[in-house]
Write an enzyme that holds these catalytic residues in place. Structure first.
Site, PDB file in Angstrom:
ATOM      1  N   HIS A  61       5.627  -0.549   5.401  1.00 19.93           N
ATOM      2  CA  HIS A  61       5.246  -1.903   5.571  1.00 19.93           C
ATOM      3  C   HIS A  61       6.366  -2.692   4.994  1.00 19.93           C
ATOM      4  O   HIS A  61       7.494  -1.994   4.699  1.00 19.93           O
ATOM      5  CB  HIS A  61       3.708  -2.395   4.801  1.00 19.93           C
ATOM      6  CG  HIS A  61       3.844  -1.964   3.366  1.00 19.93           C
ATOM      7  ND1 HIS A  61       3.871  -0.561   2.994  1.00 19.93           N
ATOM      8  CD2 HIS A  61       3.671  -2.680   2.272  1.00 19.93           C
ATOM      9  CE1 HIS A  61       3.874  -0.676   1.605  1.00 19.93           C
ATOM     10  NE2 HIS A  61       3.809  -1.745   1.179  1.00 19.93           N
ATOM     11  N   HIS A  63       6.317  -4.976   2.149  1.00 21.91           N
ATOM     12  CA  HIS A  63       6.579  -5.169   0.808  1.00 21.91           C
ATOM     13  C   HIS A  63       7.906  -5.157   0.364  1.00 21.91           C
ATOM     14  O   HIS A  63       8.682  -4.269   0.571  1.00 21.91           O
ATOM     15  CB  HIS A  63       5.486  -4.354   0.053  1.00 21.91           C
ATOM     16  CG  HIS A  63       4.276  -5.297  -0.391  1.00 21.91           C
ATOM     17  ND1 HIS A  63       3.163  -4.893  -0.560  1.00 21.91           N
ATOM     18  CD2 HIS A  63       4.209  -6.827  -0.768  1.00 21.91           C
ATOM     19  CE1 HIS A  63       2.287  -6.020  -1.078  1.00 21.91           C
ATOM     20  NE2 HIS A  63       3.090  -6.992  -0.825  1.00 21.91           N
ATOM     21  N   ASP A  65       9.067  -3.942  -2.430  1.00 20.53           N
ATOM     22  CA  ASP A  65       9.240  -2.867  -3.178  1.00 20.53           C
ATOM     23  C   ASP A  65       9.810  -1.755  -1.934  1.00 20.53           C
ATOM     24  O   ASP A  65      10.571  -0.497  -2.571  1.00 20.53           O
ATOM     25  CB  ASP A  65       8.405  -2.256  -4.077  1.00 20.53           C
ATOM     26  CG  ASP A  65       7.161  -2.266  -3.549  1.00 20.53           C
ATOM     27  OD1 ASP A  65       6.640  -3.098  -2.832  1.00 20.53           O
ATOM     28  OD2 ASP A  65       6.326  -1.071  -4.252  1.00 20.53           O
ATOM     29  N   HIS A  66       9.455  -1.561  -0.983  1.00 21.73           N
ATOM     30  CA  HIS A  66       9.407  -0.525   0.022  1.00 21.73           C
ATOM     31  C   HIS A  66      10.610  -0.843   0.781  1.00 21.73           C
ATOM     32  O   HIS A  66      10.981   0.012   1.573  1.00 21.73           O
ATOM     33  CB  HIS A  66       8.183  -0.596   0.747  1.00 21.73           C
ATOM     34  CG  HIS A  66       7.100   0.006   0.237  1.00 21.73           C
ATOM     35  ND1 HIS A  66       6.468   1.254   0.355  1.00 21.73           N
ATOM     36  CD2 HIS A  66       6.257  -0.326  -0.893  1.00 21.73           C
ATOM     37  CE1 HIS A  66       5.746   1.527  -0.558  1.00 21.73           C
ATOM     38  NE2 HIS A  66       5.341   0.479  -1.313  1.00 21.73           N
ATOM     39  N   HIS A 153      -3.756  -2.270   4.066  1.00 20.17           N
ATOM     40  CA  HIS A 153      -3.268  -3.085   3.049  1.00 20.17           C
ATOM     41  C   HIS A 153      -3.481  -4.505   3.008  1.00 20.17           C
ATOM     42  O   HIS A 153      -2.594  -5.268   2.188  1.00 20.17           O
ATOM     43  CB  HIS A 153      -1.579  -2.397   2.911  1.00 20.17           C
ATOM     44  CG  HIS A 153      -1.050  -2.649   1.579  1.00 20.17           C
ATOM     45  ND1 HIS A 153      -1.645  -2.344   0.287  1.00 20.17           N
ATOM     46  CD2 HIS A 153      -0.016  -3.080   1.221  1.00 20.17           C
ATOM     47  CE1 HIS A 153      -0.739  -2.792  -0.697  1.00 20.17           C
ATOM     48  NE2 HIS A 153       0.394  -2.975  -0.098  1.00 20.17           N
ATOM     49  N   ASP A 176       1.138   2.265   1.336  1.00 17.10           N
ATOM     50  CA  ASP A 176       0.305   1.720   0.408  1.00 17.10           C
ATOM     51  C   ASP A 176      -0.900   1.257   1.145  1.00 17.10           C
ATOM     52  O   ASP A 176      -0.789   0.712   2.377  1.00 17.10           O
ATOM     53  CB  ASP A 176       0.803   0.124  -0.084  1.00 17.10           C
ATOM     54  CG  ASP A 176       1.857   0.582  -1.186  1.00 17.10           C
ATOM     55  OD1 ASP A 176       2.037   1.741  -1.525  1.00 17.10           O
ATOM     56  OD2 ASP A 176       2.347  -0.433  -1.722  1.00 17.10           O
ATOM     57  N   HIS A 240       4.338   6.823  -6.218  1.00 17.55           N
ATOM     58  CA  HIS A 240       4.214   5.601  -6.178  1.00 17.55           C
ATOM     59  C   HIS A 240       3.120   5.115  -7.302  1.00 17.55           C
ATOM     60  O   HIS A 240       2.245   4.213  -7.089  1.00 17.55           O
ATOM     61  CB  HIS A 240       4.177   4.785  -5.065  1.00 17.55           C
ATOM     62  CG  HIS A 240       4.060   3.332  -4.882  1.00 17.55           C
ATOM     63  ND1 HIS A 240       3.965   2.280  -5.969  1.00 17.55           N
ATOM     64  CD2 HIS A 240       4.210   2.695  -3.907  1.00 17.55           C
ATOM     65  CE1 HIS A 240       4.205   1.116  -5.596  1.00 17.55           C
ATOM     66  NE2 HIS A 240       4.102   1.055  -4.315  1.00 17.55           N
TER      67      HIS A 240
END
Length: 286
Positions: A61, A63, A65-66, A153, A176, A240
């Site tokens: 995805h 986001h 942080d990814h 998510h 996530d 994570h």
């Protein structure tokens, strides 16, 4: 055999001991990077893997942080590959991935221009081949196959998980998600499930609502274990960690998972490796 390495086990909150969310999977002669959180290439270098060795980048995805080091992966692969016919980097992710990649390359346009102007053998920007998917088979090369399934998510959507198979061994990377039918189906009978987890008991005790909100769209340790049990996987690999897994807490996290999953449970710091063999014959790499 498939080898799984937790390159980054951290979260959006910077941690001196943990890189951002990212996992490396090696199957046969192919190497896949799943998500690219901060510090991913430094962690990969620690196990002798460079950006120019990646077979594909898989994004669960979008986001921050990814995908924090997406630009580093793209530029470093480009400048460290000296083949005159370097193939494009396959990038497989949910809808929106192409726009993110395009804008990342646009953000680095000055750097790209400087390097093309300086090096005679760099004649074009980094080559990428983006595929946006939500379900189905997305890879089939040299006896390695990859299938995608939808996860949950929300409000981040769509999000996806990946199932990598090679010679009877299989690994599912959930990203996530809260428990959902899509992940159950994707993980059914897999040798291993790599799952992001939170400790709801610790998060709920924090005084900031914005942090407590993360419980709405992440799986707890117990929920990840329940997913693994429903799917009948051989190994549950936790990553994570939110809040961060502190030294000495490993048995606590493992016990929470073991209360709902009675098979092999793996968790650890960055660079923790697990070998996944065909069927249920799986063991840690050390």
């Amino acid at each position: 055999m498939i080898e799984v390495t937790l390159l980054g086990t951290g979260s959006p909150i910077p941690d001196a001991r943990r890189a951002g969310p990212s996992t490396l999977v090696r199957a046969g002669d192919q190497t896949f990077l799943i998500d690219c959180g901060r510090g991913v290439l430094q962690r990969a270098a620690a196990i002798g893997v460079g950006a120019n060795q990646l077979s594909a980048l898989l994004l669960t995805h979008l986001h921050s942080d990814h995908i924090a080091d997406l630009g580093d992966v793209l530029i470093t692969r480009w400048v460290s590959n000296f083949s005159p016919d370097m193939p494009p980097l396959p990038i497989i992710g949910p809808p929106g991935t192409a726009e993110v990649v395009e804008n990342t390359l646009k953000a680095f346009r000055f750097d790209i221009g400087y390097r093309i102007a300086h090096h005679a053998d760099l004649t074009a920007p980094p080559l990428v081949e983006v595929e946006e998917v939500t379900d189905g088979v997305v890879w089939g090369r040299d006896e390695v196959s990859i299938r995608v399934g939808p996860t949950d998510h929300r409000p981040v959507e769509p999000t996806i998980g990946f199932r990598i198979e090679h010679h009877g061994a299989s690994v599912v990377l959930a990203g996530d998600t809260v428990p959902c039918a899509g992940l159950d189906q994707l993980a059914a009978g897999a040798g291993a499930l790599v799952h992001t987890v939170i400790r709801q008991d610790l998060v709920d005790a924090l005084p900031v609502q914005r942090i407590r909100d993360i419980c709405d769209y992440h799986s707890t340790v117990e929920q990840a274990a329940e997913t693994a049990t429903r799917a009948g996987v051989g190994i549950l690999i936790l990553t994570h960690y939110v809040p961060t897994l502190q030294p000495g807490q490993e048995d606590q996290w493992r016990a929470l998972a073991a209360s709902h999953f009675d098979r092999q449970i793996e968790l650890g710091d960055d660079l923790h490796r697990v070998e996944v063999h065909p069927g249920v014959c799986a063991k840690p790499a050390w």
